[in-house]
Write a protein that holds these residues in place. Sequence first.
Motif, PDB file in Angstrom:
ATOM      1  N   GLN A 182      44.457  87.311   9.889  1.00  0.00           N
ATOM      2  CA  GLN A 182      44.607  85.947   9.375  1.00  0.00           C
ATOM      3  C   GLN A 182      45.869  85.285   9.922  1.00  0.00           C
ATOM      4  OE1 GLN A 182      44.502  86.856   5.161  1.00  0.00           O
ATOM      5  NE2 GLN A 182      42.422  86.061   4.966  1.00  0.00           N
ATOM      6  N   ILE A 183      46.964  86.024   9.943  1.00  0.00           N
ATOM      7  CA  ILE A 183      48.238  85.452  10.388  1.00  0.00           C
ATOM      8  C   ILE A 183      48.226  85.231  11.906  1.00  0.00           C
ATOM      9  CG2 ILE A 183      50.731  85.832  10.516  1.00  0.00           C
ATOM     10  CD1 ILE A 183      50.448  87.386   7.840  1.00  0.00           C
ATOM     11  N   VAL A 184      47.669  86.174  12.648  1.00  0.00           N
ATOM     12  CA  VAL A 184      47.559  86.000  14.102  1.00  0.00           C
ATOM     13  C   VAL A 184      46.677  84.800  14.417  1.00  0.00           C
ATOM     14  CG1 VAL A 184      46.638  87.022  16.224  1.00  0.00           C
ATOM     15  CG2 VAL A 184      48.057  88.398  14.684  1.00  0.00           C
ATOM     16  N   TRP A 185      45.557  84.655  13.716  1.00  0.00           N
ATOM     17  CA  TRP A 185      44.676  83.489  13.929  1.00  0.00           C
ATOM     18  C   TRP A 185      45.439  82.204  13.652  1.00  0.00           C
ATOM     19  CZ3 TRP A 185      42.981  79.058  11.857  1.00  0.00           C
ATOM     20  CH2 TRP A 185      41.804  78.473  12.360  1.00  0.00           C
ATOM     21  N   LEU A 186      46.144  82.163  12.534  1.00  0.00           N
ATOM     22  CA  LEU A 186      46.908  80.963  12.174  1.00  0.00           C
ATOM     23  C   LEU A 186      47.880  80.584  13.282  1.00  0.00           C
ATOM     24  CD1 LEU A 186      47.964  78.911   9.944  1.00  0.00           C
ATOM     25  CD2 LEU A 186      49.673  80.670   9.430  1.00  0.00           C
ATOM     26  N   ASP A 187      48.626  81.557  13.786  1.00  0.00           N
ATOM     27  CA  ASP A 187      49.658  81.261  14.773  1.00  0.00           C
ATOM     28  C   ASP A 187      49.074  80.917  16.135  1.00  0.00           C
ATOM     29  OD1 ASP A 187      51.774  81.544  12.971  1.00  0.00           O
ATOM     30  OD2 ASP A 187      51.871  83.705  13.259  1.00  0.00           O
ATOM     31  N   ALA A 188      47.926  81.478  16.471  1.00  0.00           N
ATOM     32  CA  ALA A 188      47.251  81.090  17.713  1.00  0.00           C
ATOM     33  C   ALA A 188      46.709  79.671  17.595  1.00  0.00           C
ATOM     34  CB  ALA A 188      46.129  82.076  18.031  1.00  0.00           C
ATOM     35  N   PHE A 189      46.198  79.331  16.443  1.00  0.00           N
ATOM     36  CA  PHE A 189      45.697  77.976  16.191  1.00  0.00           C
ATOM     37  C   PHE A 189      46.824  76.959  16.267  1.00  0.00           C
ATOM     38  CE2 PHE A 189      44.814  74.789  12.710  1.00  0.00           C
ATOM     39  CZ  PHE A 189      43.926  74.020  13.432  1.00  0.00           C
ATOM     40  N   LEU A 190      47.953  77.284  15.648  1.00  0.00           N
ATOM     41  CA  LEU A 190      49.085  76.359  15.584  1.00  0.00           C
ATOM     42  C   LEU A 190      49.982  76.432  16.815  1.00  0.00           C
ATOM     43  CD1 LEU A 190      50.214  76.946  11.880  1.00  0.00           C
ATOM     44  CD2 LEU A 190      48.963  74.960  12.754  1.00  0.00           C
ATOM     45  N   THR A 191      49.671  77.327  17.735  1.00  0.00           N
ATOM     46  CA  THR A 191      50.554  77.617  18.879  1.00  0.00           C
ATOM     47  C   THR A 191      51.982  77.866  18.397  1.00  0.00           C
ATOM     48  OG1 THR A 191      51.004  75.258  19.393  1.00  0.00           O
ATOM     49  CG2 THR A 191      49.110  76.287  20.475  1.00  0.00           C
ATOM     50  N   ASP A 222      53.077  88.313  22.197  1.00  0.00           N
ATOM     51  CA  ASP A 222      54.332  88.771  21.608  1.00  0.00           C
ATOM     52  C   ASP A 222      54.301  88.795  20.084  1.00  0.00           C
ATOM     53  OD1 ASP A 222      55.543  88.947  24.179  1.00  0.00           O
ATOM     54  OD2 ASP A 222      55.910  86.793  24.142  1.00  0.00           O
ATOM     55  N   HIS A 223      53.154  88.510  19.496  1.00  0.00           N
ATOM     56  CA  HIS A 223      53.064  88.414  18.032  1.00  0.00           C
ATOM     57  C   HIS A 223      53.288  89.776  17.385  1.00  0.00           C
ATOM     58  CE1 HIS A 223      51.625  87.346  14.040  1.00  0.00           C
ATOM     59  NE2 HIS A 223      51.560  86.083  14.420  1.00  0.00           N
ATOM     60  N   VAL A 224      54.102  89.804  16.360  1.00  0.00           N
ATOM     61  CA  VAL A 224      54.495  91.061  15.728  1.00  0.00           C
ATOM     62  C   VAL A 224      53.318  91.787  15.072  1.00  0.00           C
ATOM     63  CG1 VAL A 224      55.117  89.963  13.519  1.00  0.00           C
ATOM     64  CG2 VAL A 224      56.224  92.118  14.199  1.00  0.00           C
ATOM     65  N   LEU A 225      52.259  91.071  14.706  1.00  0.00           N
ATOM     66  CA  LEU A 225      51.124  91.694  14.023  1.00  0.00           C
ATOM     67  C   LEU A 225      49.891  91.845  14.904  1.00  0.00           C
ATOM     68  CD1 LEU A 225      51.290  89.909  10.528  1.00  0.00           C
ATOM     69  CD2 LEU A 225      52.267  92.119  11.204  1.00  0.00           C
ATOM     70  N   LEU A 226      50.008  91.530  16.180  1.00  0.00           N
ATOM     71  CA  LEU A 226      48.823  91.502  17.042  1.00  0.00           C
ATOM     72  C   LEU A 226      48.103  92.844  17.092  1.00  0.00           C
ATOM     73  CD1 LEU A 226      47.026  89.939  19.004  1.00  0.00           C
ATOM     74  CD2 LEU A 226      48.590  90.607  20.854  1.00  0.00           C
ATOM     75  N   SER A 227      48.840  93.930  17.177  1.00  0.00           N
ATOM     76  CA  SER A 227      48.194  95.244  17.306  1.00  0.00           C
ATOM     77  C   SER A 227      47.335  95.582  16.103  1.00  0.00           C
ATOM     78  CB  SER A 227      49.251  96.332  17.516  1.00  0.00           C
ATOM     79  OG  SER A 227      50.103  96.438  16.387  1.00  0.00           O
TER      80      SER A 227
END
Length: 265
Positions: free
Chosen positions: A127-136, A185-190
């Motif tokens: 959810q957080i990775v999706w949010l940050d990819a959406f918001l760049t 580089d997202h901290v939660l991507l893995s």
Amino acid sequence: MNNYQPQLRTVNVIRYVTPLREGGSMPAITEADDEFLYVLKFRGAGQGLRALIAELLGGEVARVLGLRIPELVFATLETDFGRIEPDEEIQDLLRTSVGLNLALHYLSGAITFDPIVNHPDARTASQIVWLDAFLTNMDRTARNTNMLIWHKELWLIDHGAALYFHHAMENWEEQAIKPFGLIKDHVLLSKASELEQVDAEFRAILTNEKIRAIVSLIPDDWLSVDNPFDSISEHREVYSRFLELRIANSEIFVKAAQNARETLI
């Protein structure tokens, strides 16, 4: 979250408590006339009003999607606020921030998220990775997670670096459908193994109606300064259209995140 009604309270700042000297924006803990403490983001700092717009839109998008974020409020600084502040740099910041600013409710006792110690589940991470990819949003890395643990729950903070398209709006339509390369580089991507499922759920929640309701929160004052368009309404419309176009093409940034994740596992 389906009953989301966009509305922010407005408070008056009555006391500057202490600066938070992290990053270049120099936020500060302040007290407002409702007797609560807030982390104040100043219109006169760093990227100025665009950072406040990103903070507002990013935070409220996160909220409507059901993620935890401290309450956002509009915070007014009066003309004579901070006149006895001894630090000249802070005094200059306060002087250039008279008017309407943005603040987050201060989560007293919260601790910084540590990826070595804290392990969110795959759904939360996705959810957080999706949010940050959406918001760049480029600012959720291991070096600076911009997440807090408060009462054993994960809270998101600081979206001022998101939506970086608005620093050069000439090609906003092209930028809206681009993948987000910095997601690598997202901290939660893995841990984000459920991006497709989250994408389907979030696309259903974040309708064009909700996007426009969130964008309507941006004060006219913030859109009138350094406005590259012919009117405030046109400026506001670009934010709505950018987010609508981006979510309509979410498979682009989701696929990019999945590809980046594959290189990590």
